[in-house]
Design a protein around this motif. Sequence first.
Motif, mmCIF file in Angstrom:
data_model
loop_
_atom_site.group_PDB
_atom_site.id
_atom_site.type_symbol
_atom_site.label_atom_id
_atom_site.label_comp_id
_atom_site.label_asym_id
_atom_site.label_seq_id
_atom_site.Cartn_x
_atom_site.Cartn_y
_atom_site.Cartn_z
ATOM 1 N N LEU A 163 137.284 -101.926 77.603
ATOM 2 C CA LEU A 163 137.840 -102.168 76.270
ATOM 3 C C LEU A 163 138.935 -103.232 76.304
ATOM 4 O O LEU A 163 138.997 -104.095 75.427
ATOM 5 C CB LEU A 163 138.377 -100.864 75.684
ATOM 6 C CG LEU A 163 137.336 -99.763 75.436
ATOM 7 C CD1 LEU A 163 138.005 -98.508 74.884
ATOM 8 C CD2 LEU A 163 136.241 -100.234 74.484
ATOM 9 N N ASN A 168 140.510 -106.970 71.919
ATOM 10 C CA ASN A 168 140.617 -106.562 70.512
ATOM 11 C C ASN A 168 139.278 -106.501 69.775
ATOM 12 O O ASN A 168 139.251 -106.422 68.549
ATOM 13 C CB ASN A 168 141.567 -107.481 69.734
ATOM 14 C CG ASN A 168 142.974 -107.491 70.306
ATOM 15 O OD1 ASN A 168 143.376 -106.569 71.015
ATOM 16 N ND2 ASN A 168 143.724 -108.532 70.008
ATOM 17 N N GLN A 169 138.174 -106.527 70.500
ATOM 18 C CA GLN A 169 136.858 -106.452 69.872
ATOM 19 C C GLN A 169 136.298 -105.035 69.992
ATOM 20 O O GLN A 169 136.504 -104.365 71.003
ATOM 21 C CB GLN A 169 135.886 -107.435 70.525
ATOM 22 C CG GLN A 169 136.281 -108.884 70.364
ATOM 23 C CD GLN A 169 135.301 -109.825 71.032
ATOM 24 O OE1 GLN A 169 134.348 -109.386 71.670
ATOM 25 N NE2 GLN A 169 135.527 -111.109 70.892
ATOM 26 N N TYR A 170 135.586 -104.601 68.965
ATOM 27 C CA TYR A 170 134.936 -103.292 69.021
ATOM 28 C C TYR A 170 133.763 -103.342 69.998
ATOM 29 O O TYR A 170 132.967 -104.283 69.985
ATOM 30 C CB TYR A 170 134.435 -102.874 67.642
ATOM 31 C CG TYR A 170 135.532 -102.382 66.728
ATOM 32 C CD1 TYR A 170 136.072 -101.108 66.885
ATOM 33 C CD2 TYR A 170 136.026 -103.195 65.707
ATOM 34 C CE1 TYR A 170 137.084 -100.656 66.049
ATOM 35 C CE2 TYR A 170 137.033 -102.749 64.865
ATOM 36 C CZ TYR A 170 137.560 -101.479 65.046
ATOM 37 O OH TYR A 170 138.565 -101.032 64.224
ATOM 38 N N SER A 172 130.466 -101.178 71.418
ATOM 39 C CA SER A 172 129.570 -100.101 71.006
ATOM 40 C C SER A 172 129.379 -99.063 72.109
ATOM 41 O O SER A 172 129.654 -99.322 73.289
ATOM 42 C CB SER A 172 128.206 -100.676 70.617
ATOM 43 O OG SER A 172 127.541 -101.173 71.772
ATOM 44 N N ASN A 209 138.661 -96.315 66.863
ATOM 45 C CA ASN A 209 137.214 -96.329 66.644
ATOM 46 C C ASN A 209 136.887 -96.657 65.199
ATOM 47 O O ASN A 209 137.645 -96.348 64.276
ATOM 48 C CB ASN A 209 136.578 -94.995 67.047
ATOM 49 C CG ASN A 209 136.939 -93.871 66.107
ATOM 50 O OD1 ASN A 209 138.075 -93.417 66.096
ATOM 51 N ND2 ASN A 209 135.973 -93.424 65.309
ATOM 52 N N GLN A 210 135.763 -97.334 65.027
ATOM 53 C CA GLN A 210 135.223 -97.655 63.707
ATOM 54 C C GLN A 210 133.827 -97.061 63.647
ATOM 55 O O GLN A 210 132.955 -97.440 64.439
ATOM 56 C CB GLN A 210 135.169 -99.170 63.504
ATOM 57 C CG GLN A 210 134.641 -99.612 62.155
ATOM 58 C CD GLN A 210 135.613 -99.329 61.018
ATOM 59 O OE1 GLN A 210 136.804 -99.522 61.166
ATOM 60 N NE2 GLN A 210 135.102 -98.857 59.905
ATOM 61 N N ILE A 213 130.369 -98.706 64.539
ATOM 62 C CA ILE A 213 130.604 -99.999 65.205
ATOM 63 C C ILE A 213 130.985 -99.798 66.666
ATOM 64 O O ILE A 213 130.339 -100.327 67.569
ATOM 65 C CB ILE A 213 131.694 -100.813 64.474
ATOM 66 C CG1 ILE A 213 131.232 -101.121 63.048
ATOM 67 C CG2 ILE A 213 131.993 -102.104 65.238
ATOM 68 C CD1 ILE A 213 132.253 -101.857 62.220
ATOM 69 N N GLY A 214 132.046 -99.021 66.917
ATOM 70 C CA GLY A 214 132.419 -98.787 68.301
ATOM 71 C C GLY A 214 133.901 -98.531 68.471
ATOM 72 O O GLY A 214 134.584 -98.064 67.554
ATOM 73 N N TYR A 215 134.406 -98.881 69.657
ATOM 74 C CA TYR A 215 135.785 -98.591 70.044
ATOM 75 C C TYR A 215 136.482 -99.868 70.506
ATOM 76 O O TYR A 215 135.843 -100.809 70.981
ATOM 77 C CB TYR A 215 135.809 -97.575 71.191
ATOM 78 C CG TYR A 215 135.218 -96.238 70.837
ATOM 79 C CD1 TYR A 215 136.016 -95.206 70.357
ATOM 80 C CD2 TYR A 215 133.849 -96.004 70.984
ATOM 81 C CE1 TYR A 215 135.470 -93.970 70.035
ATOM 82 C CE2 TYR A 215 133.297 -94.774 70.662
ATOM 83 C CZ TYR A 215 134.111 -93.764 70.191
ATOM 84 O OH TYR A 215 133.568 -92.547 69.870
ATOM 85 N N LYS A 216 137.813 -99.867 70.394
ATOM 86 C CA LYS A 216 138.585 -100.988 70.920
ATOM 87 C C LYS A 216 139.984 -100.523 71.286
ATOM 88 O O LYS A 216 140.453 -99.466 70.849
ATOM 89 C CB LYS A 216 138.668 -102.133 69.912
ATOM 90 C CG LYS A 216 139.544 -101.857 68.697
ATOM 91 C CD LYS A 216 139.709 -103.118 67.846
ATOM 92 C CE LYS A 216 140.587 -102.853 66.624
ATOM 93 N NZ LYS A 216 140.867 -104.094 65.867
ATOM 94 N N ASP A 218 143.745 -102.329 71.172
ATOM 95 C CA ASP A 218 144.434 -103.508 70.663
ATOM 96 C C ASP A 218 145.518 -103.977 71.623
ATOM 97 O O ASP A 218 146.282 -103.172 72.168
ATOM 98 C CB ASP A 218 145.072 -103.222 69.302
ATOM 99 C CG ASP A 218 144.080 -103.355 68.158
ATOM 100 O OD1 ASP A 218 143.051 -104.030 68.358
ATOM 101 O OD2 ASP A 218 144.338 -102.794 67.079
#
Length: 221
Positions: A163, A168-170, A172, A209-210, A213-216, A218
Amino acid sequence: MRLLLLEDDLDYRQSIKEYLESLNYNIDDFEDGEEALSAIHENKYHLLILDIRVPSLSGYELVKTIRENGDNTPVIYITSLTDINNLSLGYELGCNDYIKKPFSPKELKYRIEQLIKLFYTNETTKQIKLKPDFTYDILKKELKKDDEIINLTKKQSDVVFCLVSNKNQYISIETLRSEVWDDKYICEADIRVCIKKIRDKTSKEFIINQRGIGYKIDREE
């Protein structure tokens, strides 16, 4: 961290793979250039370790192909072809480093670490600052809060590394399954449990999490 190793000598390939796995790298190994290229198209690797003279597709041709496709994954050639013409060709095609066979395993270790540092860390700082109030050493894979190391299992550490590396990108569930569990079957619920345990050791806000979409994780600006 997931690396690809292309080497047609079975004993040599196995010894390199075992050594790198002892350093907690995830290794996909191949003896055939075409098979390695297919794997690169299907997966994300952090670094490629390539012999040059291999069946089907040479290390030169492989690097030429991926660079033409916009893939800038760092490449180390491991080869006995080290005259100036071969060195020049390799660098012109887009390799990042050469190691002459035979070599010490520690030399390979240091070359890998230098490329990781160059490609995956902020050159102005030794550690990456993460929200909220964490720091991460991407070379040592150490997560800290207030200068105290947070003890993670290997899989938890691999999830954090994945991650953090993706800035900072989601990411999957499928990508996590591929990079952390090497595409081995693991149900989505077990991956979520792993993430929950990381949050329990850090904070609920550490992994975002979104849905769908997935996890990130920051980074601080």
